[in-house]
Design a protein around this motif. Structure first.
Motif, mmCIF file in Angstrom:
data_model
loop_
_atom_site.group_PDB
_atom_site.id
_atom_site.type_symbol
_atom_site.label_atom_id
_atom_site.label_comp_id
_atom_site.label_asym_id
_atom_site.label_seq_id
_atom_site.Cartn_x
_atom_site.Cartn_y
_atom_site.Cartn_z
ATOM 1 N N LEU A 1 0.825 -1.209 0.000
ATOM 2 C CA LEU A 1 0.000 0.000 0.000
ATOM 3 C C LEU A 1 0.853 1.251 0.000
ATOM 4 O O LEU A 1 0.658 2.161 -0.800
ATOM 5 N N THR A 2 1.818 1.288 0.906
ATOM 6 C CA THR A 2 2.657 2.474 1.013
ATOM 7 C C THR A 2 3.461 2.691 -0.255
ATOM 8 O O THR A 2 3.661 3.814 -0.703
ATOM 9 N N ALA B 1 -3.844 11.676 2.092
ATOM 10 C CA ALA B 1 -3.387 10.280 2.083
ATOM 11 C C ALA B 1 -4.570 9.315 2.048
ATOM 12 O O ALA B 1 -4.507 8.273 1.390
ATOM 13 N N LEU B 2 -5.643 9.658 2.736
ATOM 14 C CA LEU B 2 -6.814 8.786 2.755
ATOM 15 C C LEU B 2 -7.394 8.610 1.357
ATOM 16 O O LEU B 2 -7.912 7.536 1.021
ATOM 17 N N LEU C 1 -7.957 -1.743 2.781
ATOM 18 C CA LEU C 1 -7.871 -1.154 4.111
ATOM 19 C C LEU C 1 -6.434 -0.740 4.402
ATOM 20 O O LEU C 1 -5.493 -1.278 3.837
ATOM 21 N N ALA C 2 -6.306 0.209 5.300
ATOM 22 C CA ALA C 2 -4.991 0.630 5.778
ATOM 23 C C ALA C 2 -5.069 0.807 7.288
ATOM 24 O O ALA C 2 -6.141 1.044 7.840
ATOM 25 N N SER C 3 -3.941 0.688 7.952
ATOM 26 C CA SER C 3 -3.884 0.916 9.395
ATOM 27 C C SER C 3 -3.445 2.348 9.668
ATOM 28 O O SER C 3 -2.922 3.039 8.780
ATOM 29 N N ALA D 1 0.465 6.960 8.866
ATOM 30 C CA ALA D 1 1.542 7.763 9.451
ATOM 31 C C ALA D 1 2.827 7.615 8.642
ATOM 32 O O ALA D 1 3.540 8.591 8.378
ATOM 33 N N GLU D 2 3.133 6.388 8.220
ATOM 34 C CA GLU D 2 4.325 6.157 7.407
ATOM 35 C C GLU D 2 4.191 6.835 6.047
ATOM 36 O O GLU D 2 5.152 7.399 5.518
ATOM 37 N N ALA D 3 2.989 6.793 5.485
ATOM 38 C CA ALA D 3 2.778 7.352 4.151
ATOM 39 C C ALA D 3 2.974 8.860 4.114
ATOM 40 O O ALA D 3 3.391 9.407 3.089
ATOM 41 N N ILE D 4 2.710 9.539 5.214
ATOM 42 C CA ILE D 4 2.892 10.996 5.231
ATOM 43 C C ILE D 4 4.260 11.383 5.794
ATOM 44 O O ILE D 4 4.531 12.557 6.035
ATOM 45 N N GLY D 5 5.110 10.375 6.018
ATOM 46 C CA GLY D 5 6.470 10.656 6.452
ATOM 47 C C GLY D 5 6.628 10.926 7.932
ATOM 48 O O GLY D 5 7.654 11.473 8.357
#
Length: 283
Positions: A77-78, A207-208, A216-218, A223-227
């Protein structure tokens, strides 16, 4: 405003609530139909018309194990989905959504000098209030029992002038929840959102938008996706303050354990959305 979808959703939501609470026992069709005071035949037909699959199949999309499988399948996903954006990731969200944040001055003024038009509309998940400023969606809030649009809107935009004007918003409502369930807008006609939020909140909400429909995402993944991998708690707070339900799909974020977690517009509604999207994607 029509009421058919809202009424149907109310019936379905009661069945989903029972199905979710008792999925390990695999409630029978007769048991579910009794919970909503319907015949088995009528309930089966109503549920299948709404979800596109049988109540039994829908229940499979709501199990804890299914959620865990989705998260495991989202290991890329990321790397992939957040890079790809919305393009081709889902049927309804082929609809292109763009976010525009208000200026710092407008944020401080809380909408002073702006007109927030609103109306109440119907959706597969019940009635909702839609608010827009200059044809940009600023609020999409699902109405729970006892809630009134006139009381909700000033909280979101306390400085704006509130006007009941559903006729001017009908086209936006039709785009948000197409009657056919599918909408392909040309790239030069995005459905625009106008949001009041901090820089951090806007990053989370953007990001959503990149979580594909049916996936689905956790909170940790967001948090990881936005750095900011250590900011999962702050991410949860930002998700909980999302002002535009469904179009900004905060319902697709669950706990890393696979549990669905809470939802601003009710846990049953979140479960309904997730199951409905999974059913559409796997039909």
């Amino acid at each position: 405003m029509t009421t058919n979808n809202a009424y149907t959703y109310g019936q379905i939501a009661r069945a989903i609530e029972h199905l979710t609470a008792n999925f390990r026992e695999q409630p029978s069709l007769a048991e579910l139909a009794e919970k909503v005071n319907m015949s088995e035949f009528h309930f089966q037909r109503l549920f299948t018309d709404w979800a596109g699959v049988s109540p039994k199949k829908f229940g499979q999309y709501l199990t804890l194990e299914h959620a865990k499988q989705q998260l495991r399948a989202g290991s890329s996903l990321t790397d992939v989905a957040y890079e790809a954006g919305l393009s081709g990731t889902g049927r309804l969200h082929d609809l292109f959504v763009s976010i525009e944040g208000v200026t710092p001055g407008q944020f401080k003024q809380a909408g002073a000098g702006l007109v927030l038009s609103y109306g109440i509309f119907d959706s597969p998940f019940g009635a909702y209030v839609l608010g827009a400023i200059n044809k940009k969606i600023a609020v999409l809030h699902f109405l729970n029992d006892g809630e009134k649009a006139e009381e909700l809107l000033p909280i979101a935009w306390p400085g704006a002038q509130i006007q009941h004007n559903p006729e001017t918003l009908q086209s936006l409502a039709d785009q948000a929840f197409p009657v056919t369930g599918t909408l392909n807008l040309p790239p030069d006609k995005p459905l625009a959102l106008l949001l009041r939020g901090s820089t951090f909140q806007l990053k989370v909400w953007e990001a959503l938008l990149k979580i594909p429909e049916g996936r689905l995402a956790s909170y940790d993944q967001i948090a990881e996706a936005i750095g900011q991998p250590t900011a999962s708690r702050a991410v949860g707070t930002a998700i909980g303050s999302n002002p535009v339900g469904y179009l900004i799909p905060c319902h697709r974020v669950i706990k890393k354990t696979g549990l669905f977690g809470g939802y601003r517009w009710g846990t049953e509604r979140k479960q309904a959305m997730l199951g409905w999207e999974a059913a559409r994607l796997n039909r």
